[in-house]
Design a protein around this motif. Structure first.
Motif, short mmCIF file in Angstrom:
data_model
loop_
_atom_site.label_atom_id
_atom_site.label_comp_id
_atom_site.label_asym_id
_atom_site.label_seq_id
_atom_site.Cartn_x
_atom_site.Cartn_y
_atom_site.Cartn_z
N SER A 115 0.83 -1.20 0.00
CA SER A 115 0.00 0.00 0.00
C SER A 115 0.87 1.26 0.00
N LYS A 116 0.55 2.19 -0.90
CA LYS A 116 1.24 3.47 -0.93
C LYS A 116 0.98 4.26 0.35
N TRP A 117 -0.23 4.11 0.89
CA TRP A 117 -0.56 4.83 2.12
C TRP A 117 0.27 4.35 3.30
N VAL A 118 0.50 3.06 3.38
CA VAL A 118 1.30 2.51 4.48
C VAL A 118 2.73 3.06 4.40
N ALA A 183 7.07 -1.80 8.09
CA ALA A 183 6.80 -0.36 8.14
C ALA A 183 6.12 0.00 9.47
N GLY A 184 5.20 -0.84 9.92
CA GLY A 184 4.55 -0.59 11.20
C GLY A 184 5.53 -0.65 12.36
N LEU A 185 6.43 -1.64 12.34
CA LEU A 185 7.45 -1.73 13.38
C LEU A 185 8.36 -0.51 13.36
N GLY A 186 8.74 -0.09 12.15
CA GLY A 186 9.59 1.10 12.04
C GLY A 186 8.90 2.34 12.55
N ALA A 205 0.03 3.63 14.52
CA ALA A 205 0.43 3.37 13.13
C ALA A 205 0.84 1.92 12.95
N TRP A 206 1.54 1.38 13.93
CA TRP A 206 1.95 -0.04 13.89
C TRP A 206 0.73 -0.94 13.77
#
Length: 221
Positions: A115-118, A183-186, A205-206
């Motif tokens: 996903s671009k949004w993620v 990405a969520g972890l980051g 966000a995660w």
């Protein structure tokens, strides 16, 4: 120091045993990532995917014991999971001898399964966290943030570049999971490092990124 490393490795083994992948956990994993009725072969692929990450937990626990103590227990847990994902994706770059190769008619691109949004939200959170840490001159935290950003970037690259294996529906679903969860972890680590209101933003966000499962352009069911 060696005692700390041994203790950390033991904790890693405990976590490994507690999270050891089974057919039921693989089934939940695949259903969450839009594989509604996994076949036995698909379940095996899901188990292999999880094992590749969790077998590395004792090693990462032990390695983290050597790092400076920066007082963030939640952040350290995120680093362990993110490190497991990074090493697993790098190991997956090597094609298994028994793997079923999957050929696609067109080259696979990142946004065919992610996903671009993620990814866009992750970048925004990292930039905001870096700006806050820079204003406060928290250079050691910026170093951890930079390392996590590099790890996420490598995971995203590896998720695109690694050889395909198994059925396409499972292959792309697991690539999506790797990108979104990393990405969520980051984002979570960025928020924890920046602290204050950014910590809550990172955690939310995660959760959101790890549960975002976009429709795949190249998957046909």
């Amino acid at each position: 120091m060696w005692i700390d490393i041994v203790i950390a490795a033991v904790w890693g083994l405990v976590l490994l045993v507690a999270l050891w992948p089974t057919q039921s956990t693989a089934k939940r994993l695949l259903k969450r990532w839009e594989v509604p009725d996994p076949t036995p072969d698909q379940l095996d692929e899901g188990i292999r995917y999880l094992k590749r990450r969790r077998l590395l937990y004792p090693v990462i626990f032990a390695g983290l014991a050597l790092a400076p103590n920066w007082g963030q227990q939640l952040g350290q847990l995120v680093v362990i999971v993110l490190g497991g994902t990074l090493l697993a994706e790098l190991l997956a770059l090597r094609q298994r001898r028994d793997a079923l190769r999957v050929a696609t008619l067109t080259p696979r691109g990142l946004f065919d399964f992610a996903s671009k949004w993620v990814l866009g939200s992750y970048v925004v959170i990292v930039v905001l966290a870096a700006a806050q840490l820079g204003v406060n001159r928290q250079w050691s935290q910026i170093l951890w943030l930079s390392l996590s950003a590099v790890a996420v970037a490598v995971i995203v690259w590896a998720a695109v570049a690694r050889p395909a294996s198994g059925e396409e529906v499972v292959d792309l679903a697991l690539r999506t999971r790797s990108v979104h969860v990393s990405a969520g972890l980051g984002a979570a680590l960025a928020g924890v490092l920046a602290a204050h209101w950014m910590g809550m933003v990172g955690i939310l966000a995660w959760i959101a990124m790890s549960n975002t499962t976009p429709k795949h352009v190249k998957i046909t069911r």
